[in-house]
Design a protein around this motif. Sequence first.
Motif, PDB file in Angstrom:
ATOM      1  N   PRO A   1      47.272  17.893  65.216  1.00  0.00           N
ATOM      2  CA  PRO A   1      47.891  19.179  64.913  1.00  0.00           C
ATOM      3  C   PRO A   1      48.785  19.135  63.675  1.00  0.00           C
ATOM      4  CG  PRO A   1      48.026  18.735  67.252  1.00  0.00           C
ATOM      5  CD  PRO A   1      47.483  17.494  66.620  1.00  0.00           C
ATOM      6  N   PHE A   2      49.492  18.021  63.499  1.00  0.00           N
ATOM      7  CA  PHE A   2      50.353  17.880  62.322  1.00  0.00           C
ATOM      8  C   PHE A   2      49.515  18.022  61.053  1.00  0.00           C
ATOM      9  CE2 PHE A   2      52.478  15.126  59.154  1.00  0.00           C
ATOM     10  CZ  PHE A   2      53.739  15.706  59.143  1.00  0.00           C
ATOM     11  N   ALA A   3      48.348  17.355  61.036  1.00  0.00           N
ATOM     12  CA  ALA A   3      47.447  17.452  59.889  1.00  0.00           C
ATOM     13  C   ALA A   3      46.936  18.880  59.739  1.00  0.00           C
ATOM     14  CB  ALA A   3      46.284  16.482  60.067  1.00  0.00           C
TER      15      ALA A   3
ATOM     16  N   TYR B   1      37.969  14.129  58.689  1.00  0.00           N
ATOM     17  CA  TYR B   1      37.218  13.005  59.243  1.00  0.00           C
ATOM     18  C   TYR B   1      38.048  12.257  60.269  1.00  0.00           C
ATOM     19  CZ  TYR B   1      34.722   8.664  59.811  1.00  0.00           C
ATOM     20  OH  TYR B   1      34.075   7.590  60.378  1.00  0.00           O
ATOM     21  N   GLY B   2      37.550  12.178  61.498  1.00  0.00           N
ATOM     22  CA  GLY B   2      38.179  11.371  62.536  1.00  0.00           C
ATOM     23  C   GLY B   2      37.472  10.033  62.579  1.00  0.00           C
ATOM     24  N   GLY B   3      38.120   9.002  62.087  1.00  0.00           N
ATOM     25  CA  GLY B   3      37.486   7.685  62.062  1.00  0.00           C
ATOM     26  C   GLY B   3      38.279   6.759  61.167  1.00  0.00           C
ATOM     27  N   GLU B   4      37.639   5.656  60.775  1.00  0.00           N
ATOM     28  CA  GLU B   4      38.355   4.596  60.070  1.00  0.00           C
ATOM     29  C   GLU B   4      37.863   4.435  58.637  1.00  0.00           C
ATOM     30  OE1 GLU B   4      37.201   1.866  62.990  1.00  0.00           O
ATOM     31  OE2 GLU B   4      38.583   2.705  64.459  1.00  0.00           O
ATOM     32  N   TYR B   5      38.656   3.725  57.823  1.00  0.00           N
ATOM     33  CA  TYR B   5      38.363   3.696  56.390  1.00  0.00           C
ATOM     34  C   TYR B   5      37.034   3.040  55.974  1.00  0.00           C
ATOM     35  CZ  TYR B   5      40.395  -1.034  56.413  1.00  0.00           C
ATOM     36  OH  TYR B   5      40.662  -2.340  56.700  1.00  0.00           O
TER      37      TYR B   5
ATOM     38  N   PRO C   1      38.532  18.161  49.252  1.00  0.00           N
ATOM     39  CA  PRO C   1      39.230  16.969  49.731  1.00  0.00           C
ATOM     40  C   PRO C   1      38.785  16.548  51.138  1.00  0.00           C
ATOM     41  CG  PRO C   1      40.668  18.890  49.780  1.00  0.00           C
ATOM     42  CD  PRO C   1      39.414  19.328  49.115  1.00  0.00           C
ATOM     43  N   VAL C   2      38.832  15.260  51.367  1.00  0.00           N
ATOM     44  CA  VAL C   2      38.602  14.710  52.702  1.00  0.00           C
ATOM     45  C   VAL C   2      39.974  14.393  53.289  1.00  0.00           C
ATOM     46  CG1 VAL C   2      37.668  12.762  53.993  1.00  0.00           C
ATOM     47  CG2 VAL C   2      36.343  13.778  52.141  1.00  0.00           C
ATOM     48  N   VAL C   3      40.198  14.825  54.519  1.00  0.00           N
ATOM     49  CA  VAL C   3      41.469  14.579  55.183  1.00  0.00           C
ATOM     50  C   VAL C   3      41.212  13.702  56.406  1.00  0.00           C
ATOM     51  CG1 VAL C   3      43.492  15.655  56.230  1.00  0.00           C
ATOM     52  CG2 VAL C   3      42.207  16.888  54.494  1.00  0.00           C
ATOM     53  N   GLY C   4      42.054  12.730  56.638  1.00  0.00           N
ATOM     54  CA  GLY C   4      41.862  11.865  57.795  1.00  0.00           C
ATOM     55  C   GLY C   4      43.195  11.451  58.391  1.00  0.00           C
TER      56      GLY C   4
END
Lengths: 310, 408
Positions: B174-176, B247-251, B269-272
Amino acid sequence: MNELPQQLVNGLLLGSMYGLVAIGYTMVYGIVQLINFAHGEIFMTGAFGALTVYAYVLPDGTSMWVALPLMLIGGIIVAVLVAVGAERFAYRPLRGAPRLAPLITAIGLSLALQQAVWAWYPDAKSARTFPQINGGPFHIGNVTIQTGDIFLVVAAPISMAFLAYFVMKTRTGRGMQATAQDPDTAKLMGVNTDRIIVIAFALGAAFAAVGGVADGLKYGQIDFRMGFILGLKAFTAAVLGGIGNIYGAMIGGLALGVAETLATAYIADLPGMEKFGSQSWADVWAFVLLILVLLFRPQGLLGERVADRA
Amino acid sequence: MRQRSLIAITAALAAGALTLTACGSRDSGGKGSDSKGGTTVVIGVDAPLTGDLSAIGLGIKNSVDLAVKQANKQKVVDGVTFKMEPLDDQAQPSSGQQNASKLVSESDVLGVVGPLNSSVAESMQKVFDDAKLVEVSPANTNPALTQGANWQTKKARAYKAYFRTATTDAIQGPFAAQYVYGKAKKKKVFVIDDKKTYGAGLAATFTDEFKKLGGTVAGTEHINPDTKDYSAVATKVKNSGADVVYYGGEYPQAGPLSKQIKAAGANIPVVGGDAIYDPTYIKLAGAASNGDLATSVGAPLDQLPSAKDFLANYKAGGYNEEYGAYGGYAYDSAWAIIQAVKQVVSNGKVPSDARSKITAAMQNVSFDGVTGKVSFDEFGDTTNKQLTVYSVTGGAWKTVTSGTYNGG
């Protein structure tokens, strides 16, 4: 906006890479009936060989026009050395042993090669960046082709044409065909089968190295595990096309790449299939395709030439 | 016929090989009591020390090492020498569980820092809880780990031995969303996740809040973390008309994914979350990552006065790797264990039921750590709810804004 042409191109590019690696599986299988599971790692060592040339041999800032051919040669040399070494020290001593023995050796070799790169290649514990070709993407109508993919677009057909010429027209190539059909008779006719086997390994490795360089250029990074999944996919492509058939390997690769891409893009749009359409299901659909082909056409798409022996 | 059966055997072997590579473990030993006279208390560490996520994992290990060295130097607990035992989980739940069993079986292990991944934590929680061995994760953000599977409706703590110093995705997502919708003014999102505990959970909490705020979801996708060809997904993103990707996941996947989305012609932009907030992300995504955003737990260490000593000591420690996104939290996690041990152990005498006493003591631990105040609520979650938005600017992560999530 219609995305089908773009998705087809995405799939064909992915498939060309599978095809380049699948050739090695299929050629070695055609001649010695060995599924060389370390072939994915030969692809990986090819990519690292090319990186070595760029990062440690050439001076910094070398133009890619100069660097790329040298990297390709470096990658091919490394991959061929690894493959020929594997043939000489891991597989040849087991020739004539039950089929399962060299297969298990191949899996062991695959893990050993991965761990060797992991342990000894500088900074290879996580992904290493691969040099990129500068310049913008190319647009043909609605379709975009990335700069990194241009290499693949050019290299895959040239490699195939070279291979076709080599196998059909040269003396060594005919020797390969003869050995594939019947090694004993070929030997009686004066074909040096040991040499033919080494050449099959070396040729397969050279194509794998071209694939490795293409992979590095396409994704911009390589790592010690890159060969594992890609190797499995390439093996699948080889079976799909008809293992033992070199044209089949390329066709199988392309079919697999296109199937995966189209599954990702469109399956979710079919009624009732929303859950099965994402990219994480692409592999499942690729294997469904494989199973279907094997069910209805067990010899693979183009058929397996070695099967009529026995 | 023979050929056909060979292929069948080969396929079976291939499947076997796939499983095998996932469970190799490299133990680095180095335990035993070499201290003279006193008692040795071992703090276990479980993190990915090899593989894609090793950059973060080694930062965690080094930070715990630093905490242990400092505690010994300052003689924080009389008659006790702390030792660290790091185990590699390769970000695999199965390896994590093996490591947990190993740590539980060693009686001088009185606390564990780790793991990095929420999915790994899931497989370890019960093992530790059964042994009453306290586990403090510096990095897990999935809410279900502390508040139970039905945390959205009914919070219930399942494992009393599990604590964490990182805040949860119930807050991070939610913060994002508030930042992306409110400040960055992006209204149409394409949501992608890797189907893992962390990634899928984060993507879900983001999506809920984003929709609540009035944004629309242009499409969703799940990717397979084992492959790196996302061209088909990238083409879908481009054609969806979205103005931002979450994107929910890792780098290791997020970097190539961002690169391929930009290459496909979608200049958005990609946000994660915190798992993409790592320098390696920028290395993998290349120049295309400029403008990409990440949220991460806490405030940036180099701006916190409380972290000054940690940063100086870490540098002086001569570690080869960066402390990474969780170094400060790992350091605080180790200190929380050390504080709890201090409450239980007196004059170097470890009571017979030390583990359960330390677990109980952990609930009341409270001190000023590197990342701020360290204490735990009734679920074992940190009371520190600080989060920060970072953006890629000129090839490095730069702080955009720091704050706490309110509402929801």
